[in-house]
Design an enzyme around this catalytic site. Sequence first.
Site, PDB file in Angstrom:
ATOM      1  N   ASP A  95      -9.383   0.450   1.657  1.00  0.00           N
ATOM      2  CA  ASP A  95      -8.410   0.018   2.663  1.00  0.00           C
ATOM      3  C   ASP A  95      -8.936   0.438   4.042  1.00  0.00           C
ATOM      4  OD1 ASP A  95      -6.069  -0.818   3.898  1.00  0.00           O
ATOM      5  OD2 ASP A  95      -5.089   1.115   3.609  1.00  0.00           O
ATOM      6  N   GLU A 122     -10.065  12.680   7.051  1.00  0.00           N
ATOM      7  CA  GLU A 122      -9.882  13.997   6.439  1.00  0.00           C
ATOM      8  C   GLU A 122     -11.200  14.762   6.348  1.00  0.00           C
ATOM      9  OE1 GLU A 122      -7.053  14.144   2.832  1.00  0.00           O
ATOM     10  OE2 GLU A 122      -7.522  12.030   3.116  1.00  0.00           O
ATOM     11  N   LYS A 179      -4.977  -2.164   9.930  1.00  0.00           N
ATOM     12  CA  LYS A 179      -5.274  -2.363   8.510  1.00  0.00           C
ATOM     13  C   LYS A 179      -5.497  -3.832   8.162  1.00  0.00           C
ATOM     14  CE  LYS A 179      -3.751   1.874   7.033  1.00  0.00           C
ATOM     15  NZ  LYS A 179      -4.432   2.763   6.076  1.00  0.00           N
ATOM     16  N   GLU A 194      -9.116   4.020  -2.576  1.00  0.00           N
ATOM     17  CA  GLU A 194      -7.837   3.864  -3.253  1.00  0.00           C
ATOM     18  C   GLU A 194      -8.034   3.215  -4.626  1.00  0.00           C
ATOM     19  OE1 GLU A 194      -4.735   2.147  -0.911  1.00  0.00           O
ATOM     20  OE2 GLU A 194      -5.373   3.142   0.938  1.00  0.00           O
ATOM     21  N   GLN A 237      -4.428   2.293  15.101  1.00  0.00           N
ATOM     22  CA  GLN A 237      -3.229   2.740  14.397  1.00  0.00           C
ATOM     23  C   GLN A 237      -2.419   3.737  15.224  1.00  0.00           C
ATOM     24  OE1 GLN A 237      -4.122   3.935  10.374  1.00  0.00           O
ATOM     25  NE2 GLN A 237      -2.024   4.572   9.903  1.00  0.00           N
ATOM     26  N   HIS A 265      -3.687  14.103   0.641  1.00  0.00           N
ATOM     27  CA  HIS A 265      -3.970  13.220   1.778  1.00  0.00           C
ATOM     28  C   HIS A 265      -2.834  13.267   2.806  1.00  0.00           C
ATOM     29  CE1 HIS A 265      -5.115   9.687   4.089  1.00  0.00           C
ATOM     30  NE2 HIS A 265      -3.952   9.126   3.817  1.00  0.00           N
ATOM     31  N   THR A 310      -9.225  -5.702   3.566  1.00  0.00           N
ATOM     32  CA  THR A 310      -9.056  -4.721   2.504  1.00  0.00           C
ATOM     33  C   THR A 310      -9.938  -5.193   1.350  1.00  0.00           C
ATOM     34  OG1 THR A 310      -6.745  -4.437   3.186  1.00  0.00           O
ATOM     35  CG2 THR A 310      -7.372  -3.525   1.045  1.00  0.00           C
ATOM     36  N   GLU A 316     -10.618   4.070   3.291  1.00  0.00           N
ATOM     37  CA  GLU A 316      -9.661   4.778   2.453  1.00  0.00           C
ATOM     38  C   GLU A 316      -9.985   4.407   1.010  1.00  0.00           C
ATOM     39  OE1 GLU A 316      -5.584   4.121   3.810  1.00  0.00           O
ATOM     40  OE2 GLU A 316      -5.862   5.709   5.293  1.00  0.00           O
ATOM     41  N   ASP A 364       0.850  -1.179   0.000  1.00  0.00           N
ATOM     42  CA  ASP A 364       0.000   0.000   0.000  1.00  0.00           C
ATOM     43  C   ASP A 364       0.896   1.243   0.000  1.00  0.00           C
ATOM     44  OD1 ASP A 364      -2.454   1.297   0.005  1.00  0.00           O
ATOM     45  OD2 ASP A 364      -2.536   1.399   2.190  1.00  0.00           O
ATOM     46  N   ARG A 394      -8.442   3.915  13.001  1.00  0.00           N
ATOM     47  CA  ARG A 394      -7.524   5.018  13.335  1.00  0.00           C
ATOM     48  C   ARG A 394      -7.055   4.974  14.781  1.00  0.00           C
ATOM     49  NH1 ARG A 394      -6.179   6.124   8.288  1.00  0.00           N
ATOM     50  NH2 ARG A 394      -7.945   6.820   7.034  1.00  0.00           N
TER      51      ARG A 394
END
Lengths: 403, 403
Positions: free
Chosen positions: A220, A345, A240, A188, A227, A120, A244, A186, A113, A224
């Site tokens: 993905d 975000e 993660k 992607e 993480q 971002h 996915t 996420e 990844d 948070r």
Amino acid sequence: MTSRCWVPVPEDSPFTLHNLPYGVFAPDGGAPRVGVAIGEHVLDLARALDDDTFARPALNAFLAQGRDRWRDVRAKITALLTDASGRDTVEPALHRADRVRMLMPFEPADYVDFYASEHHAANIGRMLRPGQEPLTPQWKHLPIGYHGRSGTLVVSGTDVVRPWGQTRPADGAEPPFGPSRRLDIEAEVGFVVGTPSPRGTRVGVDDFADHVFGVCLVNDWSARDLQAWEYVPLGPFLAKSFATSVSPWIVPLDALGAARTAPPERTEPLRPYLRDGEDWGLDLALEVRLNGQVVSRPPFSAMYWTPAQMLAHMTVNGASLRTGDFYASGTVSGPGPRERGCLMEITWNGRDPVTLPDGSTRTFLEDGDEVAITATAPGPDGTRIGFGEVRGRVVAQPLRTED
Amino acid sequence: MTSRCWVPVPEDSPFTLHNLPYGVFAPDGGAPRVGVAIGEHVLDLARALDDDTFARPALNAFLAQGRDRWRDVRAKITALLTDASGRDTVEPALHRADRVRMLMPFEPADYVDFYASEHHAANIGRMLRPGQEPLTPQWKHLPIGYHGRSGTLVVSGTDVVRPWGQTRPADGAEPPFGPSRRLDIEAEVGFVVGTPSPRGTRVGVDDFADHVFGVCLVNDWSARDLQAWEYVPLGPFLAKSFATSVSPWIVPLDALGAARTAPPERTEPLRPYLRDGEDWGLDLALEVRLNGQVVSRPPFSAMYWTPAQMLAHMTVNGASLRTGDFYASGTVSGPGPRERGCLMEITWNGRDPVTLPDGSTRTFLEDGDEVAITATAPGPDGTRIGFGEVRGRVVAQPLRTED
């Protein structure tokens, strides 16, 4: 291409004759096999082409055959779908798309990844390191990447079980343990490697199309709070690795000629191995829906690093490629506030809840939430082609009697 | 076990009747197949047991069959090697070990690398963050790990091509690019998963032996200069992904009963999912040789986190396990100066070159250097068993005409 397709293709279909993406489907009661999407149908390739390469539950055997073969098969399929004289023999190989089940399209080897969107990375930097430079010092010199868990790549439609884990404790307290409270998406774009390369050699930035077969969409999923507690110094792990999601249709690079575009201007000089002679920026328009409501429209054309540069970087140390290797772009975010590819975000790390058109609000994902990411790209002659979607619903882990 | 083995086993052989490690070998001119090491011989299991599970180039099919079967086969092999009456039928299945070629023993699924030695992590912290707490805040609450590249796992004896890459520039300069100048080893211990687990569930800390089949040695080659430039915030990538070497013999957990030991005392309370009812610390004595000369003797018994805790942590978020998943301990370092498992610690990041018995000195590895890691463990009745070795030689990349 002016010849007409005899299979009906609705005007708003993502799967035109110019697209022809590959996937793996299971017909009602039948064994999984490779198909190509056309309009509202799926063409059974093993049957239509009388070719055992496609009578398998993964694209890998075809991927390993290389670019000349990819082009040859694409030309044959185009001929079958435009030559109405062969219609009677091809029609039995067409399945209605709504009557088949789509499966994971390839057997993944390694999964990497990246973190290739400047918008971002800068937004994350502003949130997590306020008052400092938003980008880390190496960001514009190389595409940052890390390895993910290929065993939990799942096809669109698979439920995503909310992960449990430890989170950062208050000073002096024990780390809390429980279901993630900051589960995020996420949006992607992913790249599927077909042609392998030996260990101890590099794949050049201009050899991208010899190695990468095609492109799909990726969600993905990211916890948070897990993480934030785990990731220093070795990077994301449990935040993660639980799931996915990938879209079931792999759009071949050969369908993306009209989507190629120059990447944004580079503001730092690049080492020669990252200097690309061909433009492999891609003008893909993504759309992120939460419970059916659009929350973001991230533009892939704003990505600082191209997939060709990601591949060159991934192998510059001599790492080999295997058929089935898969790499994703990292969250796709554009410069605008409604162009951001993750809730972190969009809600500025939970500070500013987003209000959906139906009046509901979110900071992060709740159980039962369904996320769908779609994308379209320019096709020839002003047409557009589409990627279909990657979709997933969040479900709670079964009840625990202890932690 | 008092019965005698009729195959001669030299007194200093690592491969006694109490060990019986599994590997994949190619007999001269023959197809790769599964064997068990006994003394100076390799027993061809497909032939000796008349069982096609072992007539394959990887252990995976056997690994997938689960713990009852692992024990059953071990009992059968022990019987074959101790019942001299069957000698005439078994002898044709024995190959001299020096006449066969050892191959990668399993087809790896995902590869995870941990960071489970407190002494190693603290030394790295002292070097890279002087004046701060040597361990990051979460270190004693969870075993830190990250995913590595399974496609570049290679068997012992494979040459390791020195990686090229970018390194940290002087202020305002462009990042230098070239062969790594700080190529290092990491002496580690690896764990091979046999029994899979479904996504959305956890493997408990006391279910370790139901899922993990066996143990081998690992050299996690590391380019420290590439790592320093790339690793914030997503962890090591090209610094590790060029090659990871594994020893060819997988020692079954069932051979390690006498090696089990309590891990060091925990100085922070553990969340319940990491509290182990059984001791899965392992008293393995590692030895690291550089060009034939011992540079370190790392004790695995000093590891803070056990492999059972690593497995429980890796799956606590609901990540699934696949047959062939592989995870390594991270660098094994003990408290003493000659017990450190990497050159970065031994030479204190290159500050204090190490002098070898032959008078040569090293900070990091030079082209042509050969590293071998061996290990032994207690067997029954005061005997010792061994892991064989993981060995690799550093070679330069072929000449480049450009970078």
